[in-house]
Design an enzyme around this catalytic site. Structure first.
Site, PDB file in Angstrom:
ATOM      1  N   HIS A 249       8.222  -2.341  -0.805  1.00  0.00           N
ATOM      2  CA  HIS A 249       9.518  -1.666  -0.797  1.00  0.00           C
ATOM      3  C   HIS A 249       9.865  -1.128  -2.183  1.00  0.00           C
ATOM      4  O   HIS A 249      10.165   0.060  -2.349  1.00  0.00           O
ATOM      5  CB  HIS A 249      10.589  -2.646  -0.323  1.00  0.00           C
ATOM      6  CG  HIS A 249      11.984  -2.106  -0.330  1.00  0.00           C
ATOM      7  ND1 HIS A 249      12.628  -1.713   0.814  1.00  0.00           N
ATOM      8  CD2 HIS A 249      12.864  -1.900  -1.339  1.00  0.00           C
ATOM      9  CE1 HIS A 249      13.840  -1.282   0.507  1.00  0.00           C
ATOM     10  NE2 HIS A 249      14.007  -1.390  -0.807  1.00  0.00           N
ATOM     11  N   GLU A 250       9.830  -1.999  -3.177  1.00  0.00           N
ATOM     12  CA  GLU A 250      10.220  -1.571  -4.521  1.00  0.00           C
ATOM     13  C   GLU A 250       9.262  -0.532  -5.083  1.00  0.00           C
ATOM     14  O   GLU A 250       9.667   0.355  -5.843  1.00  0.00           O
ATOM     15  CB  GLU A 250      10.327  -2.775  -5.460  1.00  0.00           C
ATOM     16  CG  GLU A 250      11.407  -3.775  -5.088  1.00  0.00           C
ATOM     17  CD  GLU A 250      12.779  -3.155  -4.921  1.00  0.00           C
ATOM     18  OE1 GLU A 250      13.050  -2.108  -5.536  1.00  0.00           O
ATOM     19  OE2 GLU A 250      13.585  -3.710  -4.149  1.00  0.00           O
TER      20      GLU A 250
ATOM     21  N   HIS B 174       9.030   7.323  -5.810  1.00  0.00           N
ATOM     22  CA  HIS B 174      10.074   8.359  -5.830  1.00  0.00           C
ATOM     23  C   HIS B 174      10.336   8.808  -7.269  1.00  0.00           C
ATOM     24  O   HIS B 174      10.590   9.989  -7.530  1.00  0.00           O
ATOM     25  CB  HIS B 174      11.350   7.802  -5.195  1.00  0.00           C
ATOM     26  CG  HIS B 174      12.292   8.845  -4.692  1.00  0.00           C
ATOM     27  ND1 HIS B 174      13.506   8.534  -4.117  1.00  0.00           N
ATOM     28  CD2 HIS B 174      12.234  10.197  -4.672  1.00  0.00           C
ATOM     29  CE1 HIS B 174      14.131   9.647  -3.762  1.00  0.00           C
ATOM     30  NE2 HIS B 174      13.382  10.667  -4.098  1.00  0.00           N
TER      31      HIS B 174
ATOM     32  N   HIS C 235      10.333   2.938  -4.150  1.00  0.00           N
ATOM     33  CA  HIS C 235      11.276   3.496  -5.120  1.00  0.00           C
ATOM     34  C   HIS C 235      10.521   4.012  -6.349  1.00  0.00           C
ATOM     35  O   HIS C 235      10.833   5.085  -6.889  1.00  0.00           O
ATOM     36  CB  HIS C 235      12.266   2.427  -5.579  1.00  0.00           C
ATOM     37  CG  HIS C 235      13.325   2.076  -4.585  1.00  0.00           C
ATOM     38  ND1 HIS C 235      14.179   3.006  -4.044  1.00  0.00           N
ATOM     39  CD2 HIS C 235      13.686   0.882  -4.052  1.00  0.00           C
ATOM     40  CE1 HIS C 235      15.021   2.402  -3.220  1.00  0.00           C
ATOM     41  NE2 HIS C 235      14.743   1.116  -3.200  1.00  0.00           N
TER      42      HIS C 235
END
Length: 713
Positions: free
Chosen positions: A501-502, A508, A505
């Site tokens: 998940h992290e 991105h 980010h």
């Protein structure tokens, strides 16, 4: 992030000024040698912070000097006698404040991830300084009139990122109150100062309260049910916290504590659960409610000054959701699908427990994780302890996360030993693109410590910018228990997903390809920013990726097919809980921020207010409390998610739609990955977010059915 993507905007709205541009390196007026390393250009790759030279006492004077530099840069803009233009006003502003951004980013990273007493002391002076400067800039009428002139005269003729930058800057100023009459503007500045202080107070109190809530255990027999590794961790945690007893159980940031799934001792389970839910409600040493109600009243007043009914309406005006009606409609759709499932699952768990505990047994919230884990083991013939040996943190990172990024985006990663970090447990990696060019530096800080706040997040020391010729310096932070020296750190499946998940980010930020710093990377609305991270979780369970990293830490053997199928098949087992705790927290957040100043309850009334909110939404459920209760809800009182916690569910819908597209067109196919990278990950906030979602998926609007299907609803 599973906790919070913008990890340390410690003063509400503060980051915009500090993160909006570049300054030419202004030289100190003195001819003396500069001894503050923060004010020097780093000699490291991509201007990476040189933590080997930075001292805690450097931050305050460096930030003071950097504020003075940007103040001079803005004065030069406002004193310009030429007609305001995009170049001499908007672009000049975008290029101001480079030192302030760089230094404050480094400081705020430590304020969340390694808040030593020295950093906390510096924070007490830095936050008021930054807030004061934020007010000074946003309410500088001479400056704003130049911005407004450019917006009125050039907006229709500008194109691309120039047009978007002008729009974002203008709306940022007007959203802050630049159009208010003089007396309201003065009050807005006072509110901003008060809110910054309250947010800082809340952020300082929360980790102290969590440490105070630590549950001490004298006899190892009380820890029956825990693995040898978990017991060793309890011993290690006790030693690091003063050794009041041989063992201790550390309270994590969420309401439910994962360790409750294993503890056989019911009395200890109850003690741990109560320590969690009462950590900051005034029944012990800490009480955040006085801070919370003051914050809620000030936010409500701020919204009214801006002409909005409440703070939620004010905040949502800058998001994909647009308004509270849309958010509540979205929540009620989820709640309708959830309620019958949750009731049936709670009943099933209680009936299962009664088989061994007797017909009079009544399930309590501190029992739920324990009996649902046993029930899951009976049904699927495995437990978390069976699979943890296959989730070695290092393998998850290199053979899972990095492997997937290579397959989908063509990225490669090379560890650096020569880049200093703020803590010895961190690692740094070069991020290399398919063409051999370096894209970024990636830092990871995965292990918990008393100086780190709870949760997991991503942020940047510096963001990508073509205009600045700046490569991104991205970091991930988590809170995993570090294994004893010489042993591998083994993760649960949930922790493994959190790493994926992290890193979503991080992608991105790393794959951003924008001209302007203000628009790059994760500079998107809250209800879009969680999409790339939640989508990246989907790679964790794709067979090719899973089989590459899920290998036994001793033998390197892949997880047996039967065990893998049991684990993956059980992912939606009793899935109503995770959805329910999220819906409850979201409803609490929204309710607090839909109040007028006079409607905000007192500190004493706050617990009852939360219960009423949940009852009104049909979510008051002893068995499924909010993921974060009001008194320790850091996202909304200490972070940047006020009236925005719904965004986790909202963006999960977007992520589910995108995962469905990948599955249909080739999940590990470079063509699809490059398309996603080009249309979404590289775009930052340069285009309308709904449009870029539609450009990739072909959907005119997000489809909530994808989320319900993914959640087993």
């Amino acid at each position: 992030m599973k906790q919070n993507l913008k990890n340390v905007v410690l003063a509400a709205g503060l980051a915009c000024t500090a993160l909006t541009g570049q300054a030419q390196n202004a030289r100190p007026k003195t001819t003396q040698t500069v001894t503050n390393s923060l004010m020097k250009q780093s000699t490291l790759l991509f201007n990476a912070p040189d933590f080997s030279r930075i001292k805690s006492e450097d931050y305050l004077p460096a930030i003071k000097q950097a504020i003075a530099q940007q103040r001079a840069e803005i004065k030069k803009i406002t004193d310009n006698k030429q007609k305001p233009t995009f170049v001499n006003t908007i672009l000049a502003y975008e290029r101001s404040g480079k030192n302030l951004e760089r230094i404050s980013n480094i400081f705020y990273a430590l304020a969340s991830a390694d808040k030593t007493p020295e950093i906390e002391k510096a924070q007490g002076s830095i936050v008021p300084l930054m807030t004061e400067f934020e007010n000074e800039v946003k309410f500088n009428q001479k400056f704003f009139q130049r911005i407004k002139y450019v917006y009125d005269h050039e907006y229709k003729t500008l194109k691309g990122e120039d047009k978007k930058l002008l729009e974002v800057v203008y709306k940022d100023f007007t959203h802050a109150g630049a159009l208010l009459p003089k007396e309201k503007m003065a009050r807005m500045q006072e509110i901003n100062k008060e809110l910054a202080k309250l947010q800082q107070d809340f952020g300082n109190m929360l980790p102290k309260a969590a440490n105070e809530a630590t549950v001490w255990v004298s006899d190892v027999k009380e820890l029956a049910g825990l693995s040898d590794t978990d017991i060793a961790q309890c011993k290690k945690d006790a030693e690091s916290r003063g050794g009041k007893a041989p063992y201790c159980i550390v309270i994590t940031n969420t309401t439910q504590q994962p360790i409750l799934a294993s503890l056989e001792n019911r009395a200890l389970r109850e003690k741990v659960f109560n320590a969690s839910i009462h950590r900051t409600d005034g029944t012990g040493a800490y009480n955040t409610f006085p801070i919370i109600v003051k914050t809620a009243r000030l936010r409500a007043e701020k919204a009214q000054l801006m002409g909005y009914k409440n703070y939620a309406s004010y905040s949502l005006s800058k998001t994909m959701a647009k308004n509270t009606d849309n958010v509540y409609a979205f929540l009620r759709q989820m709640i309708e699908a959830y309620k019958s499932k949750s009731e049936a699952q709670t009943k099933a768990i209680e009936e299962y427990a009664q088989k061994t505990e007797g017909a009079d047994f009544r399930l309590q919230p501190y029992d739920r994780f324990y009996y649902s884990a046993k029930m899951k083991k009976d049904q699927y013939s495995f437990s978390d302890d069976d699979v943890k040996p296959y989730f070695n943190l290092d393998s998850v990172l290199v053979n899972g996360i990095f492997y997937a990024a290579h397959r989908v985006y063509g990225l490669s990663f090379r560890e650096r030993k020569d880049i200093p970090t703020y803590h010895k447990d961190m690692k740094v990696f070069d991020v290399i693109d398919a063409d051999g060019k370096q894209l970024a530096l990636f830092y990871c800080d995965y292990f918990r410590r008393p100086t780190k706040r709870g949760g997991a997040w991503m942020s940047a020391f510096l963001k990508q910018s073509g205009d600045r010729q700046q490569k991104p310096l991205i970091f991930n932070v988590c809170n995993y228990a570090k294994a004893p020296e010489g042993q591998p750190t083994l993760l649960t499946w949930d922790e493994t997903q959190t790493m994926f998940h992290e890193f979503g980010h991080a992608l991105h930020g790393m794959l951003s390809n924008c001209k302007y710093n203000t628009l790059s990377g994760t500079a998107v609305s809250r209800d879009f920013v969680e999409m790339p991270s939640q989508f990246n979780e989907s790679f964790a369970s794709i067979p090719e990726v899973f089989n590459n990293y899920a290998r036994h830490y001793k033998t390197n053997a892949p997880m047996p097919d039967a065990l893998r199928e049991k684990m993956l098949g059980s992912l939606n087992f009793l899935s109503a809980y995770s959805l329910g705790e999220n819906l409850s927290a979201t409803s609490v957040d929204l309710a607090w921020h839909c109040l007028s100043p006079s409607e905000v309850p007192t500190a004493e009334e706050a617990p009852a207010f939360e219960k009423k909110v949940l009852a009104d939404m049909g979510l008051l459920n002893n068995q499924i409390p909010p993921r974060y209760s009001t008194s320790y809800f850091n996202h909304i009182w200490g972070g940047g998610y006020a009236a925005g916690y719904y965004s986790y569910l909202w963006s999960e819908v977007l992520a589910a739609n995108i995962a469905d597209y990948f599955e249909a067109h080739g999940a590990l196919t470079r063509k699809v990955g490059d398309d996603f990278r080009q249309k979404i990950l590289s775009r930052g906030n340069t285009r309308d977010l709904m449009q870029i979602f539609s450009d990739f998926t072909g959907l005119k609007a997000p489809d909530t059915k994808g989320l319900l299907k993914a959640r087993g609803m």
